[in-house]
Write an enzyme that holds these catalytic residues in place. Structure first.
Site, PDB file in Angstrom:
ATOM      1  N   TRP A   6     -13.218   8.565  -5.622  1.00  0.00           N
ATOM      2  CA  TRP A   6     -11.801   8.246  -5.782  1.00  0.00           C
ATOM      3  C   TRP A   6     -11.726   7.393  -7.030  1.00  0.00           C
ATOM      4  O   TRP A   6     -12.228   6.266  -7.050  1.00  0.00           O
ATOM      5  CB  TRP A   6     -11.323   7.494  -4.543  1.00  0.00           C
ATOM      6  CG  TRP A   6      -9.862   7.216  -4.482  1.00  0.00           C
ATOM      7  CD1 TRP A   6      -8.862   8.081  -4.109  1.00  0.00           C
ATOM      8  CD2 TRP A   6      -9.215   5.966  -4.765  1.00  0.00           C
ATOM      9  NE1 TRP A   6      -7.648   7.442  -4.148  1.00  0.00           N
ATOM     10  CE2 TRP A   6      -7.830   6.151  -4.549  1.00  0.00           C
ATOM     11  CE3 TRP A   6      -9.654   4.712  -5.181  1.00  0.00           C
ATOM     12  CZ2 TRP A   6      -6.889   5.140  -4.735  1.00  0.00           C
ATOM     13  CZ3 TRP A   6      -8.716   3.704  -5.369  1.00  0.00           C
ATOM     14  CH2 TRP A   6      -7.356   3.928  -5.147  1.00  0.00           C
ATOM     15  N   GLU A  48       8.338   1.195   7.291  1.00  0.00           N
ATOM     16  CA  GLU A  48       7.248   2.127   7.586  1.00  0.00           C
ATOM     17  C   GLU A  48       7.737   3.584   7.420  1.00  0.00           C
ATOM     18  O   GLU A  48       7.003   4.424   6.896  1.00  0.00           O
ATOM     19  CB  GLU A  48       6.715   1.874   9.012  1.00  0.00           C
ATOM     20  CG  GLU A  48       5.818   2.946   9.608  1.00  0.00           C
ATOM     21  CD  GLU A  48       4.527   3.200   8.840  1.00  0.00           C
ATOM     22  OE1 GLU A  48       4.229   2.478   7.884  1.00  0.00           O
ATOM     23  OE2 GLU A  48       3.823   4.172   9.200  1.00  0.00           O
ATOM     24  N   CYS A  99     -14.082   6.228  -2.173  1.00  0.00           N
ATOM     25  CA  CYS A  99     -15.382   6.855  -2.372  1.00  0.00           C
ATOM     26  C   CYS A  99     -16.186   6.903  -1.082  1.00  0.00           C
ATOM     27  O   CYS A  99     -16.148   5.969  -0.286  1.00  0.00           O
ATOM     28  CB  CYS A  99     -16.185   6.074  -3.394  1.00  0.00           C
ATOM     29  SG  CYS A  99     -15.377   5.931  -4.977  1.00  0.00           S
ATOM     30  N   HIS A 114      24.533  -6.513   0.421  1.00  0.00           N
ATOM     31  CA  HIS A 114      24.166  -7.493  -0.612  1.00  0.00           C
ATOM     32  C   HIS A 114      23.483  -6.837  -1.807  1.00  0.00           C
ATOM     33  O   HIS A 114      22.832  -7.524  -2.593  1.00  0.00           O
ATOM     34  CB  HIS A 114      23.257  -8.569  -0.005  1.00  0.00           C
ATOM     35  CG  HIS A 114      23.913  -9.338   1.102  1.00  0.00           C
ATOM     36  ND1 HIS A 114      25.017 -10.123   0.892  1.00  0.00           N
ATOM     37  CD2 HIS A 114      23.656  -9.406   2.433  1.00  0.00           C
ATOM     38  CE1 HIS A 114      25.400 -10.673   2.041  1.00  0.00           C
ATOM     39  NE2 HIS A 114      24.588 -10.238   2.992  1.00  0.00           N
ATOM     40  N   GLY A 149     -17.112   1.153  -4.643  1.00  0.00           N
ATOM     41  CA  GLY A 149     -16.733  -0.229  -4.941  1.00  0.00           C
ATOM     42  C   GLY A 149     -16.526  -0.400  -6.431  1.00  0.00           C
ATOM     43  O   GLY A 149     -16.320   0.581  -7.152  1.00  0.00           O
ATOM     44  N   ARG A 189     -11.287  10.175   3.747  1.00  0.00           N
ATOM     45  CA  ARG A 189     -11.139   8.896   3.050  1.00  0.00           C
ATOM     46  C   ARG A 189     -10.357   9.037   1.749  1.00  0.00           C
ATOM     47  O   ARG A 189      -9.888   8.040   1.206  1.00  0.00           O
ATOM     48  CB  ARG A 189     -12.523   8.316   2.736  1.00  0.00           C
ATOM     49  CG  ARG A 189     -13.303   7.924   3.965  1.00  0.00           C
ATOM     50  CD  ARG A 189     -14.766   7.734   3.644  1.00  0.00           C
ATOM     51  NE  ARG A 189     -15.010   6.565   2.835  1.00  0.00           N
ATOM     52  CZ  ARG A 189     -15.280   5.359   3.327  1.00  0.00           C
ATOM     53  NH1 ARG A 189     -15.333   5.192   4.620  1.00  0.00           N
ATOM     54  NH2 ARG A 189     -15.514   4.340   2.544  1.00  0.00           N
TER      55      ARG A 189
END
Ligand code: G6P
Length: 606
Positions: free
Chosen positions: A74, A479, A2, A502, A100, A27
């Site tokens: 968001w 990454e 947000c 493995h 938040g 963002r």
């Protein structure tokens, strides 16, 4: 995540708010809204999706008034709908925007509903507007009401409120989530970060945790947690022209990939002493006193820490533990054998990393913030700042910040090894000269851009891919896999090459893309054998390697070569083709490269 913006004192501030929101687009968000007060009442516009939708709403019906707040959301609590988009309004009396999570929103909501408040959204944020109305109804002033609201809420937040009874002021508050106040000429502004305000002013005040402020056209009055008026320093933030400019590239990410030689050179300059030698921002005695290090980070920054562990342990013989920030403090870690915590964060605002760093500080560790955004919360709170100077990174998927972090971390490793006298001057000088060569070599690695197009074309139709690397290239495999999945939504996993046998080798079937990273190091023979095993089972080997190692492999379907560098530094050079591969695959698939679905650039919730 947000984003919050606000302005007071500008005639018809609607357009200014929209412009500021555009600067916060990086963002990540899924809906947006703006509210202004025209002297008589509120004018509001909200819409789901990109800012273009909000923009066309505002074009059709401009928002009047010279005070307002805006928000990019968001979603955390409640789906992506217009009702859940901010601003939220209560009783036509108070509007709020919030970043938040209000953790006790359920209890607050049910208490407010019992006394007649009607909620219109599923968000946790809406309680803020109702709490304000409740407080104002009892006859409190806006400042007193704010104290009341702050006493009632729990969690991490930054918010702004505008009340019908006080149409010439904004109130803002923060706890752990970022918030900046911009001071202009007869106008004031608020933003989640200084980037949102860069076109309006360079004079900024950062609130401290639990501060709140009344912001008027002529300036801001800040109050501390006890409601006492306090002075907070005004800082002049660096001008950043071309901030929202793609510089002729199709995407920010493409631009940022190409900015890596500069980002590395500038970051290196920050780690170079006046004598031209590598230097950390600490005295020799401080470096000598470091007995063990815990590194705290999230996402791509965490993978930078994993690479650095090989360097710090290998060169300086100092034990290192790498922690995923969100896990760290809650598992009650034993901290007394560490002397230093390094928090690595591009934004300096990832709440997980900030909270982990605070936990380390409370446990008595010296804290170092390795951050790209000067003035960010991690930078302000760390005992020592080790900056990367990559410049603003707008693409959600981190590229230049990652290689800049690695540049600083290898430099720190050498400085630490020298201070502890566990490296020969010859070895230190050799690594130093290789670090100095990085900008040029990364520039040459970028020339592989076009040759990667054909490989990306084929990769775009894959459903899954494996990334393999050994030693320092193992974290780069992680990454590389993250880059591919976050940008192109192709399922990808990174493994240590030697670990394939493995378990993960069971995944290999005819044509499965296996992106293998290989450097001309002492493990080359073993790493090549691991790849041969994957190739023998039908894996489609896409090799990212250097000019020397390439001759060892005759079984790869595709090869991308970068210049030779000391294998210790290979992750920095090989990151470049890994980024380009993910970028071009995403472009091929037509995904939203700069703002991949569901992702946010700086995640300011836990
Ligand atoms: C978000 C971003 C990632 C980033 C991570 C850590 O999840 O989408 O790209 O690596 O946060 O961010 P930081 O700013 O703390 O490095």
């Amino acid at each position: 995540m947000c984003g919050i913006v606000g302005a007071v004192g500008l005639i018809n501030c609607g357009d200014t708010l929209l412009d500021a929101l555009r600067r916060l687009e990086y963002r990540g968000y899924d809906s947006a809204g703006i509210v202004t007060h025209n002297g008589n009442g509120f004018e509001i516009a909200r819409s789901v999706g990109k800012l273009t939708s909000l923009d066309s709403l505002v074009r059709k019906k401009p928002l009047g008034g010279n005070i307002g707040i805006g928000h990019t959301r968001w979603a955390t609590h409640g789906g992506v709908t217009e009702e859940n988009a901010h601003p939220h309004i209560a009783a036509d009396r108070v509007v709020i925007v919030h970043n938040g999570i209000i953790e006790n929103h359920r209890q607050l909501r049910s208490r407010l509903e019992q006394v007649g408040h009607v909620f219109r959204s599923d968000t946790d944020s809406e309680v803020l507007a109702h709490l304000y109305v409740d407080a104002l109804n009892t006859g409190l002033s806006l400042t007193e009401a704010t104290r009341n609201v702050l006493d009632a809420i729990e969690g991490a937040y930054a918010f702004a409120a505008l009340a019908n009874d006080y149409p010439d002021m904004l109130v803002v508050a923060r706890n752990a989530s970022p918030l900046a106040i911009g001071l202009g000429d007869k106008a004031s502004f608020i933003g989640s970060d200084a980037i949102a305000l860069a076109h309006l002013t360079r004079r900024v005040i950062y609130l401290k945790d639990n501060d709140f402020a009344i912001v008027k056209a002529e300036g801001a009055t800040v109050f501390d947690v006890n409601g006492i008026s306090v002075e907070r320093d005004e800082v002049i933030v660096a001008a950043s022209p071309g901030l929202v400019d793609k510089g002729g590239y199709r995407h920010y990410m493409e631009k940022e990939i190409h900015e890596q030689p500069d980002a590395i050179a500038h970051s290196l300059a920050a780690m170079t002493g006046t004598d031209g030698r590598i230097a950390a921002p600490m005295s020799r005695e401080q470096l000598q006193g470091i007995s063990s290090i815990v590194m705290l980070a999230a996402g791509t920054s965490h993978y930078a820490s994993l690479v650095a562990r090989y360097w710090i342990e290998g060169l300086a013989r100092v034990p290192v533990t790498c922690e995923i920030a969100s896990e760290y403090r809650y598992r009650k870690p034993v901290t007394n054998h560490f002397s230093m915590a390094i928090a690595i964060s591009q934004s300096g605002e990832s709440l997980d990393t900030l909270m982990a760093m605070r936990h380390a500080a409370e446990s008595g560790l010296q804290t170092v913030g390795l951050v790209n955004v000067p003035g960010s919360t991690v930078a302000r709170e760390a005992d020592v700042v080790m900056p990367t100077r990559a410049g603003p990174e707008i693409g959600v998927a981190s590229t230049k910040a990652f290689t800049a972090q690695l540049t600083v971390l290898i430099s720190f490793s050498v400085a630490l090894a020298e201070a502890k006298r566990v490296i020969t001057p010859e070895r230190a000088n050799k690594i130093h000269s290789q670090i100095q060569a990085l900008p040029g070599l990364v520039g040459r690695a970028l020339t592989s851009f076009n040759s990667i197009r054909t490989i990306s074309h084929d990769l775009a139709s894959a459903r899954s891919a494996l990334f393999l690397g050994r030693d320092v290239l193992y974290p780069l495999a992680l990454e590389g896999a993250l880059k591919l999945k976050e940008l192109s939504y192709i399922h990808a996993e990174g493994f240590a090459s030697g670990e394939m046998k493995h378990g993960p080798i069971a995944l290999i079937e005819d044509g499965l893309p296996v992106i293998a990273m290989l450097a001309a190091d002492e493990l080359l023979g073993k790493a090549a054998s691991n790849l041969r095993e994957a190739s023998a089972r039908g894996g489609n080997i896409i090799l990212l390697t250097d000019e020397r190692a390439v001759s060892e492999v005759d079984f790869a379907q595709s090869v991308i070569t970068v210049p030779y560098i000391d294998p210790l530094l290979a992750p920095i050079l090989l990151a470049v083709p890994a980024q380009i591969l993910a970028y071009l695959t995403a472009v091929e698939k037509g995904t939203d490269v700069d703002q991949p679905r569901n992702l946010a650039k700086s995640v300011t919730v836990e």
